[in-house]
Scaffold this motif. Sequence first.
Motif, PDB file in Angstrom:
ATOM      1  N   GLY A 251       0.823  -1.205   0.000  1.00 15.37           N
ATOM      2  CA  GLY A 251       0.000   0.000   0.000  1.00 15.37           C
ATOM      3  C   GLY A 251       0.856   1.253   0.000  1.00 15.37           C
ATOM      4  O   GLY A 251       1.434   1.611   1.028  1.00 15.37           O
TER       5      GLY A 251
ATOM      6  N   GLY B 143      -0.362   4.351  -1.260  1.00 12.30           N
ATOM      7  CA  GLY B 143      -1.245   5.467  -1.567  1.00 12.30           C
ATOM      8  C   GLY B 143      -0.889   6.677  -0.733  1.00 12.30           C
ATOM      9  O   GLY B 143       0.293   6.967  -0.511  1.00 12.30           O
TER      10      GLY B 143
ATOM     11  N   ASP C 113       1.053  -2.386  -4.713  1.00 12.40           N
ATOM     12  CA  ASP C 113      -0.144  -1.561  -4.776  1.00 12.40           C
ATOM     13  C   ASP C 113      -0.959  -2.012  -5.980  1.00 12.40           C
ATOM     14  O   ASP C 113      -0.424  -2.618  -6.913  1.00 12.40           O
TER      15      ASP C 113
ATOM     16  N   TYR D  77       0.487   4.776  -8.361  1.00 16.74           N
ATOM     17  CA  TYR D  77       1.067   4.818  -7.018  1.00 16.74           C
ATOM     18  C   TYR D  77       2.402   4.087  -6.976  1.00 16.74           C
ATOM     19  O   TYR D  77       3.346   4.518  -6.297  1.00 16.74           O
TER      20      TYR D  77
ATOM     21  N   LYS E  22       1.625  -6.235  -7.768  1.00 18.54           N
ATOM     22  CA  LYS E  22       0.225  -5.844  -7.626  1.00 18.54           C
ATOM     23  C   LYS E  22      -0.520  -6.787  -6.699  1.00 18.54           C
ATOM     24  O   LYS E  22      -1.544  -6.416  -6.120  1.00 18.54           O
TER      25      LYS E  22
ATOM     26  N   THR F   6      -3.007  -0.145   3.830  1.00 16.20           N
ATOM     27  CA  THR F   6      -4.088  -0.287   2.862  1.00 16.20           C
ATOM     28  C   THR F   6      -5.425   0.110   3.483  1.00 16.20           C
ATOM     29  O   THR F   6      -5.532   0.283   4.700  1.00 16.20           O
TER      30      THR F   6
END
Length: 442
Positions: A48, A50, A75, A80, A100, A118
Motif C-alpha cells: 500500500g 497510496g 499496490d 502509485y 500488484k 491499505t
Amino acid sequence: MIGISETGGPMADELNRRNFLKAAAIAAGPAVIGARGANDKVNIGWIGVGTRGYAGLDWLHTAAANDVQISAICDTYDGYIARAQDRLQTIWGAKAKAHKDYRELLADKSIDAVYIMTPEHLHHDMTIAALKAGKHVYIEKPLAHTIEEGFDIIKAWEQAKKVVQVGTQNRSSSLYKKAKELIQQGMVGDVHFVRAFWYRNGLPNEPSWRYVIPAEANPQNTDWNRFLGTAPKRAWDPHRYFQWRLYWDYSGGISTDLLVHQTDIVNFMLSKTVPKTCMASGGNYRWTDPSDDRDVPDTLSAVYDYSDKMQLNYSCYLGNEFFGFGEEIFGNEGTIRVMNRQDLYFEPESYNSRRANAPNRAPENIKARAAIHINGPQEYKESDGAINHFRNFIQSVLGKEQVIAPPTVGQQAAISGHMATLSFKNQKKAVWDDTAQKVHFV
C-alpha cells in the motif's frame, strides 16, 4: 457482520476476557530476527503506497534508515507504484521490486517484515496471510474492519509469535507520554470525564475525504478486483477506489479513521481498555450535494461510559476546523489538554467558577501546582508519534524493545470505533459484553 449479539453467549474460538486483558498488557516479546551479520538490515516489504503509505516511506527512512531496507512494494494502482519508486530512488537510493498481488510479495522468503498501509477492509486477510508467511507486521489502524476480524488477527498473532505493531501512533508520542506521566503523578486528581474532538473542513469544491482522482486512472492500470477483496463486488468506480474512506464497504469513516486514535490515546493516558457502553448519533449534514454519494457521516457524536465511573464525550464535524482536534482530561484537581498533537497544557483547579478577580480557593497542595505548557515540536522535536512508532516496531523486530501497540491493544481501540458505528447504524445504545466479547443493544 460487525460483532453483534442480541442474546450474548461465548464466541467460538474467541479469547475470553481474562486472556484478552492479560495479553493486552504484554507486548510481543524480544525479536526473532535470526542471526544476522553486522551489516545486515531488516528486509521490508511495503503493501500500500497510496496517501499514507507513500508518506510512510519517508517516515521509515527517518526512523530507521540504518537498520532496514525496503526491497519490495505492492499496490493495485500503477500510478502509485511509479510514484513510490521515484521516492524510493530519491530517499533510499534504490528502487524496489514491485507487485500488484500482495501474496507474491509475501511469498518472498527474504522479506522479514511488512508494512500494511491499505484500506481497512483489507487488513484482516493481509495481516493473517503475512503472519502465516512468517513476517513481522506493522498494520495501520484500525486493526480490522469488524470486531470478529480483529479477534481473528489476535489469534493468528498468538500462533505465529511474530512482532505486530498497530498504527495507533499517538502512544509513541513524547507529548502524550508526558501527559500520562502527569496524570499518574496525580496532577489532575481523579478523572471521571473526558472530552475529545476532531474538526476539519474543506473548500466547497474539496469535500472532506474527496481526494483528487488521477486523470489517468482506469481499469487497465488499476486492479479493481484486488482492491475489492472480500467487499461486495461492483463495477469499476474510481470514487470508491481513491475515496474509499467515504463508504461503509471499506471504512468505518469517522469512527475508525479519527475517533479510534482519540479513544485509544485516552485509554493510554488513563490506563483504560474497552468502554462499557456507547451511544452515537449524527449524519451527513455538511456535504449534501446530490452528486456526493458518501455513506459515512460527516457529523458524529458519541458518548462512552466506562465501568469505573468515567464518561468520554466525543464529537467530530467535517465542516469547520476552528477548534482543531484534541483530548481534554477533566480531573477534579486539574485539567490536561493535548491539542492538535502539538501542545500540552496543564492547569490546576481554582474552585472559583473561573470568575474574574475571584480568589483561588484551592487547597494549598493543589494551588502549589504550576500551570504547564509544552510544545511538542520545540521540546521533543516531534510533529507527532508516527516516526517514533515506526522506530519502535523496527527495534522490536531487532529484539531491542517491545511494541507499544500490540494487536490486543489495537483491538481495544478498534472496538471503541466499531461500537460507535454500530450504535449509529442501529440508533441504539451499544453495550460491550466482556464475557461474550460481543456488542449487544439496549
